[in-house]
Write a protein that holds these residues in place. Structure first.
Motif, PDB file in Angstrom:
ATOM      1  N   LYS A 235       3.698  -1.727  -8.159  1.00  0.00           N
ATOM      2  CA  LYS A 235       2.461  -2.007  -8.900  1.00  0.00           C
ATOM      3  C   LYS A 235       2.503  -3.406  -9.527  1.00  0.00           C
ATOM      4  CE  LYS A 235       1.359   2.794 -10.081  1.00  0.00           C
ATOM      5  NZ  LYS A 235       1.275   3.807 -11.185  1.00  0.00           N
ATOM      6  N   GLN A 236       3.671  -3.751 -10.070  1.00  0.00           N
ATOM      7  CA  GLN A 236       3.818  -5.084 -10.666  1.00  0.00           C
ATOM      8  C   GLN A 236       3.678  -6.174  -9.600  1.00  0.00           C
ATOM      9  OE1 GLN A 236       7.686  -6.142 -12.268  1.00  0.00           O
ATOM     10  NE2 GLN A 236       6.752  -7.305 -13.917  1.00  0.00           N
ATOM     11  N   PHE A 237       4.244  -5.946  -8.438  1.00  0.00           N
ATOM     12  CA  PHE A 237       4.125  -6.886  -7.327  1.00  0.00           C
ATOM     13  C   PHE A 237       2.650  -7.113  -6.980  1.00  0.00           C
ATOM     14  CE2 PHE A 237       3.594  -7.743  -2.817  1.00  0.00           C
ATOM     15  CZ  PHE A 237       4.486  -8.769  -2.581  1.00  0.00           C
ATOM     16  N   ASN A 238       1.901  -6.038  -6.792  1.00  0.00           N
ATOM     17  CA  ASN A 238       0.477  -6.166  -6.451  1.00  0.00           C
ATOM     18  C   ASN A 238      -0.305  -6.884  -7.538  1.00  0.00           C
ATOM     19  OD1 ASN A 238       0.844  -4.909  -4.031  1.00  0.00           O
ATOM     20  ND2 ASN A 238       0.008  -2.922  -4.655  1.00  0.00           N
TER      21      ASN A 238
ATOM     22  N   ASN B 142       5.203  -2.190   2.670  1.00  0.00           N
ATOM     23  CA  ASN B 142       5.107  -0.914   1.955  1.00  0.00           C
ATOM     24  C   ASN B 142       6.482  -0.297   1.686  1.00  0.00           C
ATOM     25  OD1 ASN B 142       2.401  -1.320   2.240  1.00  0.00           O
ATOM     26  ND2 ASN B 142       2.070   0.291   3.759  1.00  0.00           N
ATOM     27  N   ASN B 143       7.432  -0.572   2.565  1.00  0.00           N
ATOM     28  CA  ASN B 143       8.751   0.060   2.453  1.00  0.00           C
ATOM     29  C   ASN B 143       9.816  -0.856   1.861  1.00  0.00           C
ATOM     30  OD1 ASN B 143       7.962   2.586   3.644  1.00  0.00           O
ATOM     31  ND2 ASN B 143       7.859   1.535   5.623  1.00  0.00           N
TER      32      ASN B 143
ATOM     33  N   GLY C 146       0.830  -1.200   0.000  1.00  0.00           N
ATOM     34  CA  GLY C 146       0.000   0.000   0.000  1.00  0.00           C
ATOM     35  C   GLY C 146       0.866   1.252   0.000  1.00  0.00           C
ATOM     36  N   SER C 147       0.243   2.392  -0.218  1.00  0.00           N
ATOM     37  CA  SER C 147       0.979   3.669  -0.215  1.00  0.00           C
ATOM     38  C   SER C 147       1.394   4.018   1.211  1.00  0.00           C
ATOM     39  CB  SER C 147       0.101   4.787  -0.775  1.00  0.00           C
ATOM     40  OG  SER C 147      -0.291   4.482  -2.098  1.00  0.00           O
ATOM     41  N   SER C 148       2.584   4.529   1.353  1.00  0.00           N
ATOM     42  CA  SER C 148       3.070   4.965   2.666  1.00  0.00           C
ATOM     43  C   SER C 148       2.920   6.480   2.772  1.00  0.00           C
ATOM     44  CB  SER C 148       4.537   4.566   2.845  1.00  0.00           C
ATOM     45  OG  SER C 148       5.339   5.211   1.874  1.00  0.00           O
ATOM     46  N   THR C 149       3.148   7.011   3.968  1.00  0.00           N
ATOM     47  CA  THR C 149       3.019   8.460   4.166  1.00  0.00           C
ATOM     48  C   THR C 149       4.077   9.227   3.382  1.00  0.00           C
ATOM     49  OG1 THR C 149       4.357   8.206   6.159  1.00  0.00           O
ATOM     50  CG2 THR C 149       1.959   8.238   6.443  1.00  0.00           C
ATOM     51  N   GLU C 150       5.262   8.592   3.237  1.00  0.00           N
ATOM     52  CA  GLU C 150       6.343   9.254   2.506  1.00  0.00           C
ATOM     53  C   GLU C 150       6.160   9.148   0.989  1.00  0.00           C
ATOM     54  OE1 GLU C 150       6.827   6.809   4.656  1.00  0.00           O
ATOM     55  OE2 GLU C 150       7.595   7.827   6.448  1.00  0.00           O
ATOM     56  N   GLN C 151       5.463   8.112   0.571  1.00  0.00           N
ATOM     57  CA  GLN C 151       5.343   7.846  -0.876  1.00  0.00           C
ATOM     58  C   GLN C 151       3.884   7.547  -1.192  1.00  0.00           C
ATOM     59  OE1 GLN C 151       7.245   4.283  -2.140  1.00  0.00           O
ATOM     60  NE2 GLN C 151       7.018   4.688  -4.318  1.00  0.00           N
ATOM     61  N   LYS C 152       3.189   8.519  -1.748  1.00  0.00           N
ATOM     62  CA  LYS C 152       1.767   8.340  -2.032  1.00  0.00           C
ATOM     63  C   LYS C 152       1.544   7.531  -3.309  1.00  0.00           C
ATOM     64  CE  LYS C 152       0.236  12.476   0.386  1.00  0.00           C
ATOM     65  NZ  LYS C 152      -0.498  13.767   0.304  1.00  0.00           N
ATOM     66  N   GLU C 153       2.441   7.667  -4.277  1.00  0.00           N
ATOM     67  CA  GLU C 153       2.325   6.954  -5.556  1.00  0.00           C
ATOM     68  C   GLU C 153       3.213   5.716  -5.535  1.00  0.00           C
ATOM     69  OE1 GLU C 153       0.915   6.205  -9.377  1.00  0.00           O
ATOM     70  OE2 GLU C 153       0.282   7.792  -7.995  1.00  0.00           O
TER      71      GLU C 153
END
Length: 366
Positions: free
Chosen positions: A25-28, A277-278, A12-19
């Motif tokens: 994306k490929q992983f998901n 996420n990280n 999912g998106s983290s606070t530091e990285q919204k996109e």
């Protein structure tokens, strides 16, 4: 399959990285596709058990239908000598009996009907079978000669599917050996030539990727085994739980199923959503490569499950076949044969009156 077995590990998106990055994306995407294919495979496994049970009911219906057809040819045999039936009627009765008995003998093994078949056929059943097998063997021989570009001996026996399968296998083996030898010779010639710097760099990169992939799986496995080792647990209930999870870990590791290993890490709280996420992109790159291979293996396994049913139903290999559609095909066949049985039983009752049988023969064309 339990809910924990199917736990989806998504980034999912983290606070530091919204996109999300491309690798994330490929992983998901790969995770979701693998989960869908696992569900699809599970549906097939459940459907096959149900299908096999239904096939037994279908076989019972076929046996009933064939029994009624035998009753019909015996009735026709009795009617043949009745004075009510003239020459044209007798010719039709003769044709009906020989056609029905030939099918029952060849397709359903009703060899006791050979006497009745031969009584009404100009050629006895065994001779017809020999001629049919000879024609079939000639066709298969010419087809295989054209397909494989070889000339087969005239006395080769292609009348049985087993012999044909064996011969095809042998030809395929010969073709594989030829291709392997050609490939070996090409590699020898290529190795004799000095490799360019790009080739050496590409090979080194490939080896590095393979090592990183294996290392990723081993790393997750080591962490899980360290935390779950049942001998280190004093509480009997917890030891039983860890033993069960450890069995799943070993199965997943044997299959190199990274997705299941990551899900188990989440289950035993070795990692959390923030850890996922990280996860660094360079690590994700190797993980995605593992997941791609796992997805391809699942898709291949499903294709192997579907293949015999497509052959049985005479469907194209490219036709989409679902477990639900397979069951519908079988249900349609069962409904059709039930209708045929009902019609045949009604005919048998009415044909006890030979005048009705004679009238029905008017619509029969030789």
């Amino acid at each position: 399959m339990t809910s924990s077995d199917r736990r989806i590990v998504l980034i999912g998106s983290s606070t530091e990285q919204k996109e999300l990055s491309k690798a994330q994306k490929q992983f998901n995407s790969l995770i979701q596709k693998i989960d869908q294919e696992k569900l699809h495979l599970q549906e097939w496994q459940q459907a096959i058990e149900k299908y096999n049970r239904k096939v037994r009911d279908y076989d019972d219906l076929v046996a009933t239908y064939n029994s009624e057809r035998i009753n019909l040819v015996e009735l026709l045999d009795t009617a043949y000598d009745h004075k009510l039936f003239k020459k044209a009627d007798k010719a039709k009765i003769q044709d009906l009996i020989s056609q029905i008995t030939a099918e029952l003998i060849s397709e359903h093994g009703k060899n006791e009907l050979k006497i009745l078949h031969d009584k009404y056929s100009d050629v006895d059943f065994d001779t017809l079978q020999e001629e049919s097998h000879a024609l079939e063997a000639d066709f298969i021989k010419s087809m295989m000669e054209e397909m494989y570009g070889v000339e087969l001996d005239d006395d080769i026996d292609l009348s049985s599917p087993e012999m044909m399968e064996t011969l095809i296998y042998e030809k395929l083996q010969e073709e594989e050996q030829r291709n392997a030898e050609i490939k070996r010779q090409r590699e020898e010639r290529r190795n004799k030539r000095q490799k360019t710097a790009k080739q050496l760099e590409r090979e080194a990169k490939q080896q590095e990727e393979e090592q990183s992939i294996s290392q990723s799986i081993r790393e997750v496995y080591r962490k899980l085994t360290s935390a779950l080792h049942p001998d280190r647990e004093q509480d009997p209930t917890e030891r039983t739980r860890k033993t069960e999870i450890m069995q799943r870990v070993n199965v997943a590791y044997t299959k190199k199923d990274l997705l299941s290993l990551l899900g188990l890490q989440l289950e035993v709280e070795q990692i959390d959503q923030a850890h996922m996420n990280n996860m660094a992109d360079d690590r994700l790159k190797y993980i995605n490569k593992i997941l791609k291979g796992q997805l391809e293996e699942l898709q291949q396994e499903i294709a192997q499950v579907e293949h015999p049913f497509k052959v049985q139903l005479n469907l194209s290999p490219y036709t989409k076949l679902t477990p639900k559609r397979l069951m519908q095909y079988l249900a349609d066949d069962m409904n059709m044969i039930k209708r045929d049985i009902k019609v045949l039983q009604e005919q048998l009752r009415s044909y006890q009156d030979f005048s009705i049988l004679k009238a029905s023969l008017k619509g029969y064309r030789l």
